[in-house]
Scaffold this motif. Structure first.
Motif, short mmCIF file in Angstrom:
data_model
loop_
_atom_site.label_atom_id
_atom_site.label_comp_id
_atom_site.label_asym_id
_atom_site.label_seq_id
_atom_site.Cartn_x
_atom_site.Cartn_y
_atom_site.Cartn_z
N PRO A 1 -41.42 -61.04 85.90
CA PRO A 1 -41.38 -59.94 86.72
C PRO A 1 -40.38 -60.21 87.77
O PRO A 1 -39.63 -59.09 88.24
CB PRO A 1 -42.90 -59.87 87.44
N LEU A 2 -40.37 -61.32 88.50
CA LEU A 2 -39.30 -61.45 89.57
C LEU A 2 -37.86 -61.36 88.95
O LEU A 2 -37.01 -61.04 89.68
CB LEU A 2 -39.52 -62.90 90.18
N VAL A 3 -37.80 -61.90 87.91
CA VAL A 3 -36.41 -61.76 87.23
C VAL A 3 -36.20 -60.45 87.08
O VAL A 3 -34.95 -59.93 87.35
CB VAL A 3 -36.48 -62.67 85.76
N ARG A 4 -37.11 -59.48 86.54
CA ARG A 4 -36.56 -58.16 86.27
C ARG A 4 -36.41 -57.43 87.69
O ARG A 4 -35.35 -56.70 87.58
CB ARG A 4 -37.89 -57.57 85.58
N GLN A 5 -37.17 -57.70 88.70
CA GLN A 5 -36.95 -57.02 90.02
C GLN A 5 -35.85 -57.18 90.64
O GLN A 5 -35.16 -56.75 91.33
CB GLN A 5 -38.27 -57.49 90.71
N SER A 6 -35.27 -58.75 90.20
CA SER A 6 -34.19 -58.92 91.01
C SER A 6 -32.71 -58.59 90.30
O SER A 6 -31.73 -58.77 90.75
CB SER A 6 -34.01 -60.20 91.07
N GLY A 7 -32.90 -57.83 88.89
CA GLY A 7 -31.60 -57.53 88.22
C GLY A 7 -31.25 -58.66 87.46
O GLY A 7 -29.80 -58.42 86.99
#
Length: 223
Positions: A170-176
């Motif tokens: 989820p953090l990877v996704r949120q950071s682009g």
């Protein structure tokens, strides 16, 4: 002027990839894991150490970004920041801007050497953040404005247990940022990649913040 690459990244959890940390005997002293050149193993990193690296890196990136007007200038200034050597700055820059904060900071660091533990600007903070949550980082590149850059985008090769990658997703996704298969260089390696180092710095911050809120990453009960 921070470079941005026109590239699509995939933030989906890489379910089909084999995951796990490399065996200690498979990590070579001179080539690390994956037969990369000029690499070294980042040992255990505490959250405080990761935060210190993230904050120090952000300060340098901000100074280089503000001072550079072209990608070529960013490249030269980034190299100077990574090595704390004024000689890498564009010709005439020190003479023209003797009182600039960038010149002062590099001068202050000159005696101690690299302020980023010899890592590159934009990947240092994330490398430390990943290590602080139990990942093994094998190699990294911020991507260079040159034909001989070994990556066309910011990238970090790393290995981790499946629950850790699930936690990171989820953090990877949120950071682009996104994932890619890195197993061609070594079993269980995957990559995190992004259009810009700004995405990497965002991800690094999210990792240490989430780790503080949730505590250590723990294996899922179905693993």
């Amino acid at each position: 002027m921070i470079p941005t690459v026109d590239v699509d990244v995939d933030p989906a959890f890489p379910a089909d990839l084999t995951m796990g940390l490399p065996d200690e005997e498979d990590v070579a002293e001179d080539e690390g894991y994956g037969c990369f050149r000029d690499v070294w193993t980042i040992e255990e990193v505490s959250r405080d150490e990761a935060i210190s690296m993230i904050e120090g890196e952000r300060r340098l990136v901000t100074l280089v970004d503000q001072a550079s007007r072209t990608h070529a200038e960013f490249e030269a200034m980034a190299r100077a920041a990574e090595t704390a050597e004024l000689g890498y700055l564009p010709a005439g820059y020190v003479a023209q801007h003797p009182n600039s904060e960038l010149v002062r900071v590099l001068g202050d660091n000159a005696e101690d050497g690299s302020p980023l533990d010899a890592l590159e600007l934009g990947v240092a903070g994330l490398s430390y953040a990943l290590a602080s949550v139990g990942c093994f980082t094998a190699a990294s590149c911020r991507s260079h404005c040159a034909d001989d850059s070994w990556s066309d985008r910011p990238v970090i090769f790393f290995a981790a247990e499946r629950p850790t990658v699930e936690w990171l997703t989820p953090l990877v996704r949120q950071s682009g940022c996104g994932y890619a298969d890195g197993s061609s260089r070594g079993d269980r390696l995957l990559t995190v990649e992004a259009p810009s180092i700004t995405n990497f710095m965002d991800l690094a911050n999210r990792i240490v913040q989430q780790a503080e809120q949730q505590g250590p990453v723990k294996p899922s009960t179905d693993v």
